[in-house]
Design a protein around this motif. Structure first.
Motif, PDB file in Angstrom:
ATOM      1  N   ILE A  89       0.837  -1.206   0.000  1.00 39.26           N
ATOM      2  CA  ILE A  89       0.000   0.000   0.000  1.00 39.26           C
ATOM      3  C   ILE A  89       0.863   1.245   0.000  1.00 39.26           C
ATOM      4  O   ILE A  89       0.587   2.212  -0.732  1.00 39.26           O
ATOM      5  CB  ILE A  89      -0.947  -0.024   1.224  1.00 39.26           C
ATOM      6  CG1 ILE A  89      -1.993  -1.117   1.057  1.00 39.26           C
ATOM      7  CG2 ILE A  89      -1.622   1.332   1.416  1.00 39.26           C
ATOM      8  CD1 ILE A  89      -2.786  -1.406   2.306  1.00 39.26           C
ATOM      9  N   VAL A  90       1.928   1.252   0.789  1.00 37.06           N
ATOM     10  CA  VAL A  90       2.818   2.409   0.846  1.00 37.06           C
ATOM     11  C   VAL A  90       3.490   2.639  -0.506  1.00 37.06           C
ATOM     12  O   VAL A  90       3.547   3.776  -1.008  1.00 37.06           O
ATOM     13  CB  VAL A  90       3.877   2.218   1.946  1.00 37.06           C
ATOM     14  CG1 VAL A  90       4.941   3.310   1.873  1.00 37.06           C
ATOM     15  CG2 VAL A  90       3.230   2.218   3.321  1.00 37.06           C
ATOM     16  N   ILE A  91       3.990   1.577  -1.128  1.00 43.58           N
ATOM     17  CA  ILE A  91       4.684   1.712  -2.405  1.00 43.58           C
ATOM     18  C   ILE A  91       3.748   2.221  -3.489  1.00 43.58           C
ATOM     19  O   ILE A  91       4.071   3.171  -4.228  1.00 43.58           O
ATOM     20  CB  ILE A  91       5.303   0.358  -2.813  1.00 43.58           C
ATOM     21  CG1 ILE A  91       6.426  -0.025  -1.844  1.00 43.58           C
ATOM     22  CG2 ILE A  91       5.838   0.419  -4.238  1.00 43.58           C
ATOM     23  CD1 ILE A  91       6.997  -1.410  -2.081  1.00 43.58           C
ATOM     24  N   PHE A  92       2.577   1.622  -3.599  1.00 44.37           N
ATOM     25  CA  PHE A  92       1.634   2.038  -4.642  1.00 44.37           C
ATOM     26  C   PHE A  92       1.098   3.441  -4.372  1.00 44.37           C
ATOM     27  O   PHE A  92       0.871   4.220  -5.318  1.00 44.37           O
ATOM     28  CB  PHE A  92       0.483   1.041  -4.743  1.00 44.37           C
ATOM     29  CG  PHE A  92       0.857  -0.241  -5.425  1.00 44.37           C
ATOM     30  CD1 PHE A  92       1.308  -0.252  -6.737  1.00 44.37           C
ATOM     31  CD2 PHE A  92       0.761  -1.450  -4.759  1.00 44.37           C
ATOM     32  CE1 PHE A  92       1.658  -1.434  -7.368  1.00 44.37           C
ATOM     33  CE2 PHE A  92       1.107  -2.641  -5.378  1.00 44.37           C
ATOM     34  CZ  PHE A  92       1.557  -2.623  -6.685  1.00 44.37           C
ATOM     35  N   THR A  93       0.885   3.781  -3.108  1.00 43.95           N
ATOM     36  CA  THR A  93       0.412   5.127  -2.795  1.00 43.95           C
ATOM     37  C   THR A  93       1.456   6.170  -3.163  1.00 43.95           C
ATOM     38  O   THR A  93       1.128   7.238  -3.693  1.00 43.95           O
ATOM     39  CB  THR A  93       0.063   5.237  -1.296  1.00 43.95           C
ATOM     40  OG1 THR A  93      -0.897   4.246  -0.952  1.00 43.95           O
ATOM     41  CG2 THR A  93      -0.509   6.600  -0.975  1.00 43.95           C
ATOM     42  N   ALA A  94       2.727   5.861  -2.903  1.00 44.11           N
ATOM     43  CA  ALA A  94       3.800   6.776  -3.295  1.00 44.11           C
ATOM     44  C   ALA A  94       3.895   6.882  -4.815  1.00 44.11           C
ATOM     45  O   ALA A  94       4.105   7.974  -5.357  1.00 44.11           O
ATOM     46  CB  ALA A  94       5.129   6.312  -2.702  1.00 44.11           C
ATOM     47  N   ALA A  95       3.735   5.747  -5.506  1.00 41.74           N
ATOM     48  CA  ALA A  95       3.820   5.759  -6.969  1.00 41.74           C
ATOM     49  C   ALA A  95       2.692   6.569  -7.589  1.00 41.74           C
ATOM     50  O   ALA A  95       2.874   7.224  -8.623  1.00 41.74           O
ATOM     51  CB  ALA A  95       3.788   4.320  -7.494  1.00 41.74           C
ATOM     52  N   VAL A  96       1.517   6.543  -6.972  1.00 46.27           N
ATOM     53  CA  VAL A  96       0.386   7.314  -7.495  1.00 46.27           C
ATOM     54  C   VAL A  96       0.436   8.754  -7.002  1.00 46.27           C
ATOM     55  O   VAL A  96       0.151   9.697  -7.754  1.00 46.27           O
ATOM     56  CB  VAL A  96      -0.943   6.654  -7.081  1.00 46.27           C
ATOM     57  CG1 VAL A  96      -2.139   7.514  -7.499  1.00 46.27           C
ATOM     58  CG2 VAL A  96      -1.065   5.268  -7.693  1.00 46.27           C
ATOM     59  N   GLY A  97       0.798   8.941  -5.736  1.00 43.40           N
ATOM     60  CA  GLY A  97       0.729  10.264  -5.150  1.00 43.40           C
ATOM     61  C   GLY A  97       1.827  11.203  -5.588  1.00 43.40           C
ATOM     62  O   GLY A  97       1.590  12.413  -5.714  1.00 43.40           O
ATOM     63  N   LEU A 225       5.824   7.193   5.733  1.00 44.99           N
ATOM     64  CA  LEU A 225       5.680   6.824   7.140  1.00 44.99           C
ATOM     65  C   LEU A 225       4.278   7.127   7.642  1.00 44.99           C
ATOM     66  O   LEU A 225       3.695   6.347   8.417  1.00 44.99           O
ATOM     67  CB  LEU A 225       6.708   7.563   7.988  1.00 44.99           C
ATOM     68  CG  LEU A 225       8.169   7.162   7.770  1.00 44.99           C
ATOM     69  CD1 LEU A 225       9.078   8.026   8.635  1.00 44.99           C
ATOM     70  CD2 LEU A 225       8.386   5.691   8.088  1.00 44.99           C
ATOM     71  N   LEU A 226       3.715   8.250   7.206  1.00 48.16           N
ATOM     72  CA  LEU A 226       2.356   8.588   7.615  1.00 48.16           C
ATOM     73  C   LEU A 226       1.354   7.590   7.057  1.00 48.16           C
ATOM     74  O   LEU A 226       0.442   7.136   7.762  1.00 48.16           O
ATOM     75  CB  LEU A 226       2.023  10.009   7.147  1.00 48.16           C
ATOM     76  CG  LEU A 226       0.668  10.570   7.589  1.00 48.16           C
ATOM     77  CD1 LEU A 226       0.554  10.578   9.105  1.00 48.16           C
ATOM     78  CD2 LEU A 226       0.480  11.985   7.035  1.00 48.16           C
ATOM     79  N   ALA A 231      -2.274   3.226   7.706  1.00 48.35           N
ATOM     80  CA  ALA A 231      -2.773   2.031   7.038  1.00 48.35           C
ATOM     81  C   ALA A 231      -2.661   0.803   7.933  1.00 48.35           C
ATOM     82  O   ALA A 231      -3.569  -0.037   7.982  1.00 48.35           O
ATOM     83  CB  ALA A 231      -2.010   1.798   5.731  1.00 48.35           C
ATOM     84  N   ALA A 232      -1.540   0.682   8.662  1.00 45.73           N
ATOM     85  CA  ALA A 232      -1.348  -0.480   9.529  1.00 45.73           C
ATOM     86  C   ALA A 232      -2.390  -0.551  10.627  1.00 45.73           C
ATOM     87  O   ALA A 232      -2.749  -1.639  11.083  1.00 45.73           O
ATOM     88  CB  ALA A 232       0.053  -0.451  10.128  1.00 45.73           C
ATOM     89  N   GLY A 233      -2.877   0.605  11.081  1.00 42.97           N
ATOM     90  CA  GLY A 233      -3.888   0.619  12.129  1.00 42.97           C
ATOM     91  C   GLY A 233      -5.303   0.728  11.617  1.00 42.97           C
ATOM     92  O   GLY A 233      -6.247   0.816  12.420  1.00 42.97           O
ATOM     93  N   SER A 234      -5.487   0.719  10.303  1.00 37.37           N
ATOM     94  CA  SER A 234      -6.828   0.846   9.735  1.00 37.37           C
ATOM     95  C   SER A 234      -7.629  -0.430   9.949  1.00 37.37           C
ATOM     96  O   SER A 234      -7.102  -1.545   9.857  1.00 37.37           O
ATOM     97  CB  SER A 234      -6.740   1.156   8.241  1.00 37.37           C
ATOM     98  OG  SER A 234      -8.029   1.240   7.672  1.00 37.37           O
TER      99      SER A 234
END
Length: 296
Positions: A89-97, A225-226, A231-234
């Motif tokens: 999720i972090v990688i794809f969010t960074a790639a899109v964001g 990191l945010l 996401a980990a606590g979602s």
């Protein structure tokens, strides 16, 4: 007033200003510390208490809960797969964001439109966004209707209760965090540096790789990191779209608290999750500082 006297007066004013700032933010710090530290302390103590029956702790102290977390293959698999999903999720969010952040920072016309869309989406709760994905990916949703109409799938696809569904929805939920953190980092990069690199013959992709991304790396790490922490606590999105079939630590904690009534197991998993995310955040922050220091 000149010379050392003026300098001393300026330092005194700065010291007073800092003291006033601390007094202003002290209530917020105390409240956040209490809201975070007290529950974590309760869970930390519960993680070393024996299981005393449904919804009960037994007296004494034990390490059995942590030993089970390490030795139980099902729990190990749960943590590994769940954290792997968080990393994805972090990688794809960074790639899109990041591209969205770049357009917002560099384009006056489209940047305003994209920024408005990102801010508007952040006003929607995770429940509303998740229900939207539930309708989109459902058996009678527009995707399956289009697939059946085009003759590509007679019965449609089972898009719900899959890792892909959880990842896609979580990217949507977390995207505004990444964009709103990366955009100021990119805006702080002088446009002249990109123009100079392009003037020296660098292609656009090379300018992005060698200039923009390295200089905005602290913002990318901060946004990642945010996203990782939230996401980990979602719980809502993985619980609704995963349907209990997608491994997710908060869903496991909820089940232990509400269904199995095994409070020590839930407390142990909660503390372990906080420790893992905290250590990962500290490691990433230290690595980024070293990288920035070396680049200077």
């Amino acid at each position: 007033m000149t010379g050392p006297t003026a300098a001393g007066g300026g330092q005194e004013l700065e010291t007073r200003s800092r003291r006033r700032s601390w007094w202003l933010i002290a209530p917020v710090l105390v409240f956040n510390l209490a809201a975070f530290a007290l529950p974590l302390t309760v869970f930390g103590l519960g993680s070393v208490r024996p299981y005393g029956g449904p919804a009960e702790f037994d007296s004494g102290l034990t390490t059995q809960n942590w030993e089970a977390l390490i030795t139980d293959p099902q729990l190990r698999t749960l943590f590994v797969e769940s954290l792997a999903l968080v990393v994805a999720i972090v990688i794809f969010t960074a790639a899109v964001g990041f591209p969205i952040s770049y357009v917002i920072a560099r384009s006056a016309r489209w940047g305003t439109v994209l920024l408005f869309g990102v801010i508007a989406s952040s006003f929607l709760s995770a429940v509303v966004q998740t229900l939207g994905w539930l309708m989109l990916l459902g058996g009678e949703g527009p995707i399956n209707v289009a697939l059946r109409g085009a003759g590509l799938s007679a019965d449609g696809l089972d898009l719900l209760q899959t890792r892909a569904a959880v990842i896609a929805a979580m990217i949507h939920v977390e995207l505004h965090y990444m964009v709103l953190v990366c955009t100021p980092a990119i805006m702080s990069i002088p446009r002249e540096l990109e123009d100079a690199a392009a003037g020296l013959g660098a292609s656009w992709s090379k300018v992005m790789r060698r200039v923009v991304v390295p200089l905005s790396w602290p913002g990318i790490v901060a946004g990642s990191l945010l996203v990782m922490a939230t996401a980990a606590g979602s719980f809502t999105t993985p619980a609704i779209l995963g349907g209990g079939l997608v491994p997710w630590i908060p869903v496991y904690i909820y089940n232990q608290m509400q269904t199995a009534l095994n409070y020590p197991a839930a407390a142990t998993a909660s503390v372990a999750l906080v420790l893992i995310i905290g250590l990962a955040s500290v490691a990433a922050t230290l690595a980024t500082r070293r990288l920035v220091a070396r680049s200077r």
